[in-house]
Structures are given as C-alpha cells and as structure tokens.
Design a protein around this motif. Structure first.
Motif, mmCIF file in Angstrom:
data_model
loop_
_atom_site.group_PDB
_atom_site.id
_atom_site.type_symbol
_atom_site.label_atom_id
_atom_site.label_comp_id
_atom_site.label_asym_id
_atom_site.label_seq_id
_atom_site.Cartn_x
_atom_site.Cartn_y
_atom_site.Cartn_z
ATOM 1 N N PRO A 1 -5.183 -3.910 7.293
ATOM 2 C CA PRO A 1 -6.124 -2.779 7.303
ATOM 3 C C PRO A 1 -5.411 -1.486 7.681
ATOM 4 O O PRO A 1 -4.441 -1.484 8.439
ATOM 5 C CB PRO A 1 -7.154 -3.183 8.362
ATOM 6 C CG PRO A 1 -6.407 -4.089 9.280
ATOM 7 C CD PRO A 1 -5.439 -4.858 8.410
ATOM 8 N N VAL A 2 -5.876 -0.396 7.159
ATOM 9 C CA VAL A 2 -5.328 0.916 7.449
ATOM 10 C C VAL A 2 -6.090 1.523 8.615
ATOM 11 O O VAL A 2 -7.312 1.704 8.549
ATOM 12 C CB VAL A 2 -5.422 1.839 6.212
ATOM 13 C CG1 VAL A 2 -4.908 3.235 6.549
ATOM 14 C CG2 VAL A 2 -4.614 1.245 5.057
ATOM 15 N N GLU B 1 -3.102 4.613 0.618
ATOM 16 C CA GLU B 1 -3.469 3.571 1.590
ATOM 17 C C GLU B 1 -3.981 2.316 0.902
ATOM 18 O O GLU B 1 -3.862 1.214 1.433
ATOM 19 C CB GLU B 1 -4.521 4.109 2.563
ATOM 20 C CG GLU B 1 -5.788 4.620 1.899
ATOM 21 C CD GLU B 1 -5.706 6.088 1.561
ATOM 22 O OE1 GLU B 1 -6.757 6.708 1.352
ATOM 23 O OE2 GLU B 1 -4.574 6.617 1.498
ATOM 24 N N GLN B 2 -4.506 2.489 -0.302
ATOM 25 C CA GLN B 2 -4.952 1.301 -1.043
ATOM 26 C C GLN B 2 -3.774 0.404 -1.404
ATOM 27 O O GLN B 2 -3.900 -0.826 -1.438
ATOM 28 C CB GLN B 2 -5.707 1.723 -2.316
ATOM 29 C CG GLN B 2 -7.088 2.304 -2.068
ATOM 30 C CD GLN B 2 -7.054 3.753 -1.644
ATOM 31 O OE1 GLN B 2 -5.994 4.390 -1.725
ATOM 32 N NE2 GLN B 2 -8.175 4.271 -1.177
ATOM 33 N N GLU C 1 -1.680 -6.496 2.730
ATOM 34 C CA GLU C 1 -2.911 -7.177 3.142
ATOM 35 C C GLU C 1 -3.229 -6.887 4.617
ATOM 36 O O GLU C 1 -3.574 -7.768 5.387
ATOM 37 C CB GLU C 1 -2.799 -8.686 2.904
ATOM 38 C CG GLU C 1 -2.624 -9.050 1.430
ATOM 39 C CD GLU C 1 -2.566 -10.546 1.210
ATOM 40 O OE1 GLU C 1 -2.611 -11.281 2.215
ATOM 41 O OE2 GLU C 1 -2.485 -10.975 0.041
ATOM 42 N N GLU D 1 -2.960 -1.719 1.649
ATOM 43 C CA GLU D 1 -3.910 -2.829 1.804
ATOM 44 C C GLU D 1 -3.672 -3.906 0.759
ATOM 45 O O GLU D 1 -3.808 -5.094 1.039
ATOM 46 C CB GLU D 1 -5.335 -2.298 1.698
ATOM 47 C CG GLU D 1 -5.743 -1.387 2.848
ATOM 48 C CD GLU D 1 -7.157 -0.865 2.678
ATOM 49 O OE1 GLU D 1 -7.707 -0.983 1.552
ATOM 50 O OE2 GLU D 1 -7.720 -0.331 3.647
ATOM 51 N N LYS D 2 -3.274 -3.478 -0.453
ATOM 52 C CA LYS D 2 -3.083 -4.458 -1.526
ATOM 53 C C LYS D 2 -1.797 -5.255 -1.344
ATOM 54 O O LYS D 2 -1.790 -6.490 -1.517
ATOM 55 C CB LYS D 2 -3.074 -3.742 -2.881
ATOM 56 C CG LYS D 2 -2.916 -4.676 -4.064
ATOM 57 C CD LYS D 2 -3.062 -3.931 -5.374
ATOM 58 C CE LYS D 2 -1.902 -2.968 -5.579
ATOM 59 N NZ LYS D 2 -1.957 -2.316 -6.903
#
Length: 248
Positions: free
Chosen positions: A215-216, A205-206, A213, A209-210
C-alpha cells in the motif's frame, strides 16, 4: 493477477508519444513524395483496338457460330500478339534497342468478356514511343495473322494516339503519399505501444501497488522551479509580515 488496459491508458500512451507518431508519419509522407516525384520514372500508356470479325457481305447476317468462333480465337490471338513471331518484326521495323522479352513486358493484351474487340496497350517512359509501338504491333499482327492462321478476320478499330498533357499511368504520387501516410501512422502507433510495453520504470503510485503489492502511505509531489520560487517568496513575505507585526 490479470492485467487490463483501459481506453484512458491507451489514449494517454498515444498522447505521450504523439511527437514520435507525427514524426514517423511525416518522414514516411516526405519520403514517398520525394521518391514519387523525383526518383521514379513516369510511365505512359497508349492503346490500340483490334476487331476480330469475319469479312462478310454488307447485306449478310452474322451467325451465332461465327461470332463464337471469333470469340474463341481472341484467346489465341492474345498469345500470338506477344509472341516472337510478331514482336521480332516490330523490333526490326522500329529499330528498337531492346530484346523480345523486354518488349513483351511493355505490352498487355486484354478483351472484354464476350466482346470481339481486343485492346493492345503499351507502356513506355516516352508516350510517343508507346503509341508508335502499339500501332506497329497492330499493323504487323494484322498482316502476319493471314499467313500464320490463314484467316483474314482482323481489322484495326482505333489507332493509339498521344493526347496533349497526357498524364502518366504510374507512378501515382497522391496515391503513394496516402498509402505512406497510413503506413507511417500505423507504424508510429505500433512503435509507441511497443516502447510503452518495454518501459518497465515505475512512474505512479499505482505502479508501486501493482509491482510491489504494497500500500502507498504517502506521495511526494513534484514541484517545478517556478512554483518553488513562488512558494519561497510567499513564505518570505509572510515571515517579514510576522516580524513587522511583532516589532510593532
């Protein structure tokens, strides 16, 4: 956005590619061992020593100027020893099947600083041939130098000999294997990081987000087959228990 790599991520990359790193290291070690033990020809070395010194009366003292002259002559002698004037006679005397340049490559002439002793070393696959060439070079040089430079200041200090179970000077299998291990380990680690750098798939999930851009909101966990079967069995048992309870 500046990216930073934590030590934990580096260790995770190494752990994930550990089999690759070990495989490359083992291949490098095995290849080096096979080449060192079975492919490369062992080379043996034999050495003889020459003493550069003026012949004097036993009761006479050596002067500083004479010693310095002998030391300066050593550089000249080192060149003469490997010259065709000496090596051609060595080839003829030993009936060697090689050219002067090939014999030259086998011979090395060294001397310690401020020492009147000259070491003549010969390397050859046959230790007896190496010793024979070294002794012959010394004898021919001692004989020819009196005619070439009109001096008689060379004597043979120690002849080359072959010791029992003499070890070759090269190759050195253990050293080659150690170097191959280090090179293989570095290559494996470098390749592991390269593959990780080129891998642009989204795994966590990171990463979402990276890259996106965004949110999870939720994560669907991966459930293995065994865990799924256990969950289904557990649910079936609970359903049966509820049915039995209602029926009673």
């Amino acid at each position: 956005m500046e990216e930073t790599i934590s030590l934990k991520e580096l260790m995770e990359t190494l752990r994930k590619r550990l089999s690759l790193i070990i495989s490359i290291t083992l291949i490098a070690v095995m290849t080096s061992g096979i080449i060192s033990y079975f492919v490369l020809t062992p080379i043996y070395q034999s050495s003889t020593q020459l003493l550069v010194n003026q012949a004097k009366n036993e009761n006479a003292l050596y002067s500083y100027n004479e010693i310095q002259t002998n030391l300066q002559l050593i550089n000249t002698y080192s060149v003469i020893i490997k010259s065709p004037a000496i090596l051609d006679k060595v080839i003829d005397e030993l009936d060697l099947d090689m050219t002067t340049s090939q014999l030259n490559e086998k011979i090395s002439v060294t001397s310690e600083k401020n020492s009147q002793v000259v070491n003549v070393s010969v390397q050859d696959p046959n230790p007896y041939v190496a010793a024979e060439i070294a002794n012959t070079v010394a004898q021919v040089f001692k004989k020819e130098i009196t005619q070439l430079m009109n001096v008689d200041n060379v004597s043979i200090l120690a002849e080359a000999t072959v010791t029992p179970n003499q070890s070759p000077v090269k190759p050195k299998p253990l050293l080659n294997i150690a170097i191959a291990m280090v090179v293989g380990l570095m290559t494996g680690i470098g390749l592991a990081f390269l593959l990780e750098y080129l891998d642009n798939t989204i795994k966590t999930e990171q990463d979402i987000e990276k890259h996106l851009e965004l949110p999870v909101l939720g994560v669907i966990s991966m459930i293995e087959d065994q865990q799924a079967e256990k969950s289904v069995s557990r649910a079936d048992r609970k359903a049966k228990l509820r049915g039995e309870t209602i029926g009673s």
